[in-house]
Design a protein around this motif. Structure first.
Motif, PDB file in Angstrom:
ATOM      1  N   MET A  97       0.848  -1.197   0.000  1.00 22.19           N
ATOM      2  CA  MET A  97       0.000   0.000   0.000  1.00 22.19           C
ATOM      3  C   MET A  97       0.886   1.250   0.000  1.00 22.19           C
ATOM      4  O   MET A  97       0.672   2.172  -0.790  1.00 22.19           O
ATOM      5  CB  MET A  97      -0.917   0.009   1.224  1.00 22.19           C
ATOM      6  CG  MET A  97      -1.697   1.290   1.428  1.00 22.19           C
ATOM      7  SD  MET A  97      -3.168   1.449   0.421  1.00 22.19           S
ATOM      8  CE  MET A  97      -4.378   0.716   1.483  1.00 22.19           C
ATOM      9  N   ALA A  98       1.924   1.266   0.849  1.00 24.75           N
ATOM     10  CA  ALA A  98       2.809   2.429   0.940  1.00 24.75           C
ATOM     11  C   ALA A  98       3.594   2.630  -0.356  1.00 24.75           C
ATOM     12  O   ALA A  98       3.711   3.762  -0.843  1.00 24.75           O
ATOM     13  CB  ALA A  98       3.766   2.264   2.112  1.00 24.75           C
ATOM     14  N   ILE A  99       4.122   1.550  -0.915  1.00 28.10           N
ATOM     15  CA  ILE A  99       4.891   1.655  -2.157  1.00 28.10           C
ATOM     16  C   ILE A  99       4.012   2.179  -3.287  1.00 28.10           C
ATOM     17  O   ILE A  99       4.397   3.102  -4.017  1.00 28.10           O
ATOM     18  CB  ILE A  99       5.513   0.291  -2.534  1.00 28.10           C
ATOM     19  CG1 ILE A  99       6.629  -0.063  -1.549  1.00 28.10           C
ATOM     20  CG2 ILE A  99       6.032   0.296  -3.968  1.00 28.10           C
ATOM     21  CD1 ILE A  99       7.124  -1.498  -1.657  1.00 28.10           C
ATOM     22  N   LEU A 100       2.820   1.615  -3.434  1.00 30.04           N
ATOM     23  CA  LEU A 100       1.915   2.058  -4.499  1.00 30.04           C
ATOM     24  C   LEU A 100       1.484   3.508  -4.293  1.00 30.04           C
ATOM     25  O   LEU A 100       1.424   4.285  -5.253  1.00 30.04           O
ATOM     26  CB  LEU A 100       0.705   1.137  -4.594  1.00 30.04           C
ATOM     27  CG  LEU A 100       0.976  -0.270  -5.114  1.00 30.04           C
ATOM     28  CD1 LEU A 100      -0.269  -1.138  -4.975  1.00 30.04           C
ATOM     29  CD2 LEU A 100       1.453  -0.229  -6.558  1.00 30.04           C
ATOM     30  N   ALA A 101       1.216   3.873  -3.052  1.00 30.39           N
ATOM     31  CA  ALA A 101       0.811   5.257  -2.773  1.00 30.39           C
ATOM     32  C   ALA A 101       1.930   6.231  -3.144  1.00 30.39           C
ATOM     33  O   ALA A 101       1.673   7.282  -3.747  1.00 30.39           O
ATOM     34  CB  ALA A 101       0.430   5.408  -1.304  1.00 30.39           C
ATOM     35  N   CYS A 102       3.170   5.879  -2.816  1.00 33.34           N
ATOM     36  CA  CYS A 102       4.313   6.735  -3.186  1.00 33.34           C
ATOM     37  C   CYS A 102       4.472   6.824  -4.697  1.00 33.34           C
ATOM     38  O   CYS A 102       4.683   7.913  -5.246  1.00 33.34           O
ATOM     39  CB  CYS A 102       5.599   6.207  -2.547  1.00 33.34           C
ATOM     40  SG  CYS A 102       5.680   6.502  -0.783  1.00 33.34           S
ATOM     41  N   GLU A 103       4.398   5.690  -5.364  1.00 29.01           N
ATOM     42  CA  GLU A 103       4.559   5.679  -6.825  1.00 29.01           C
ATOM     43  C   GLU A 103       3.443   6.470  -7.514  1.00 29.01           C
ATOM     44  O   GLU A 103       3.700   7.229  -8.455  1.00 29.01           O
ATOM     45  CB  GLU A 103       4.593   4.249  -7.356  1.00 29.01           C
ATOM     46  CG  GLU A 103       5.831   3.482  -6.977  1.00 29.01           C
ATOM     47  CD  GLU A 103       7.077   3.915  -7.741  1.00 29.01           C
ATOM     48  OE1 GLU A 103       6.962   4.682  -8.718  1.00 29.01           O
ATOM     49  OE2 GLU A 103       8.167   3.489  -7.346  1.00 29.01           O
ATOM     50  N   LEU A 104       2.215   6.304  -7.056  1.00 25.47           N
ATOM     51  CA  LEU A 104       1.098   7.044  -7.650  1.00 25.47           C
ATOM     52  C   LEU A 104       1.221   8.532  -7.342  1.00 25.47           C
ATOM     53  O   LEU A 104       0.902   9.379  -8.176  1.00 25.47           O
ATOM     54  CB  LEU A 104      -0.235   6.479  -7.157  1.00 25.47           C
ATOM     55  CG  LEU A 104      -0.539   5.059  -7.634  1.00 25.47           C
ATOM     56  CD1 LEU A 104      -1.755   4.501  -6.900  1.00 25.47           C
ATOM     57  CD2 LEU A 104      -0.728   4.994  -9.133  1.00 25.47           C
ATOM     58  N   GLY A 105       1.714   8.853  -6.152  1.00 24.24           N
ATOM     59  CA  GLY A 105       1.956  10.254  -5.803  1.00 24.24           C
ATOM     60  C   GLY A 105       3.002  10.877  -6.710  1.00 24.24           C
ATOM     61  O   GLY A 105       2.887  12.041  -7.100  1.00 24.24           O
ATOM     62  N   ASN A 106       4.025  10.091  -7.059  1.00 22.50           N
ATOM     63  CA  ASN A 106       5.058  10.590  -7.969  1.00 22.50           C
ATOM     64  C   ASN A 106       4.491  10.896  -9.351  1.00 22.50           C
ATOM     65  O   ASN A 106       5.025  11.738 -10.070  1.00 22.50           O
ATOM     66  CB  ASN A 106       6.205   9.580  -8.101  1.00 22.50           C
ATOM     67  CG  ASN A 106       7.076   9.564  -6.865  1.00 22.50           C
ATOM     68  OD1 ASN A 106       7.091  10.513  -6.095  1.00 22.50           O
ATOM     69  ND2 ASN A 106       7.802   8.474  -6.670  1.00 22.50           N
TER      70      ASN A 106
END
Length: 168
Positions: A97-106
């Motif tokens: 969840m954290a990795i995807l949230a960071c990537e989508l935020g980027n």
């Protein structure tokens, strides 16, 4: 005969909030909005029954599905957030969840986060991130209500937020 628009400067409540008293005997007139319109401060639209509605909200206030804009004795105007095509991502654990949230935020894409899901619009770069991390996702039609911080302005590329490629 020209009818003046009703000017709304505040939200009266929400039909889904337990603290808002809703009388079901009062006629409901829906104001249909797209997801990207809910974060606009000024909106001018017609309700389903044809009432001209002008909204001018204070800075930082967003509209949500079910918000009551006008509450009269005989009728009320309620925001109806139209469903749209989205990708519902179900991460396997908090790390994913954290990795995807960071990537989508980027990618600077609008994101709606729930307890167990990330909901995003379907576009090429987003799908690339989901495939790269082998994420579990499903295409659905839902009301999309992204976090305000993830929506800076109205989408400019296209209705679906997908980039249009031009060959040279």
């Amino acid at each position: 005969m020209i009818r003046a628009a009703m000017i709304i400067e505040q939200i009266c409540g929400n039909i889904f909030d337990s603290s808002t008293e809703v009388n079901d005997a009062i006629a409901r007139d829906d104001l249909d909005l797209e997801w990207h319109e809910c974060n606009l401060r000024a909106i001018r639209r017609r309700s389903r029954s044809g009432r001209e509605i002008a909204i001018l909200l204070p800075l930082g206030v967003s509209l949500r599905h079910g918000d009551i804009l006008v509450a009269g004795d005989a009728w009320r105007v309620v925001v109806n957030l139209r469903p749209c095509a989205v990708i519902v991502v179900t991460p396997r654990n908090m790390q994913e969840m954290a990795i995807l949230a960071c990537e989508l935020g980027n990618l600077h894409v609008p994101v709606q986060a729930t307890e167990r899901e990330l909901i995003v619009l379907n576009d090429g770069p987003t799908m690339g991130v989901l495939r790269q991390y082998n994420a579990t996702y499903e295409e659905q039609t839902r009301r999309f209500s992204p976090m305000r911080a993830s929506v800076l302005t109205r989408p400019r590329l296209s209705e679906s937020f997908a980039a249009n490629r031009v060959s040279r």
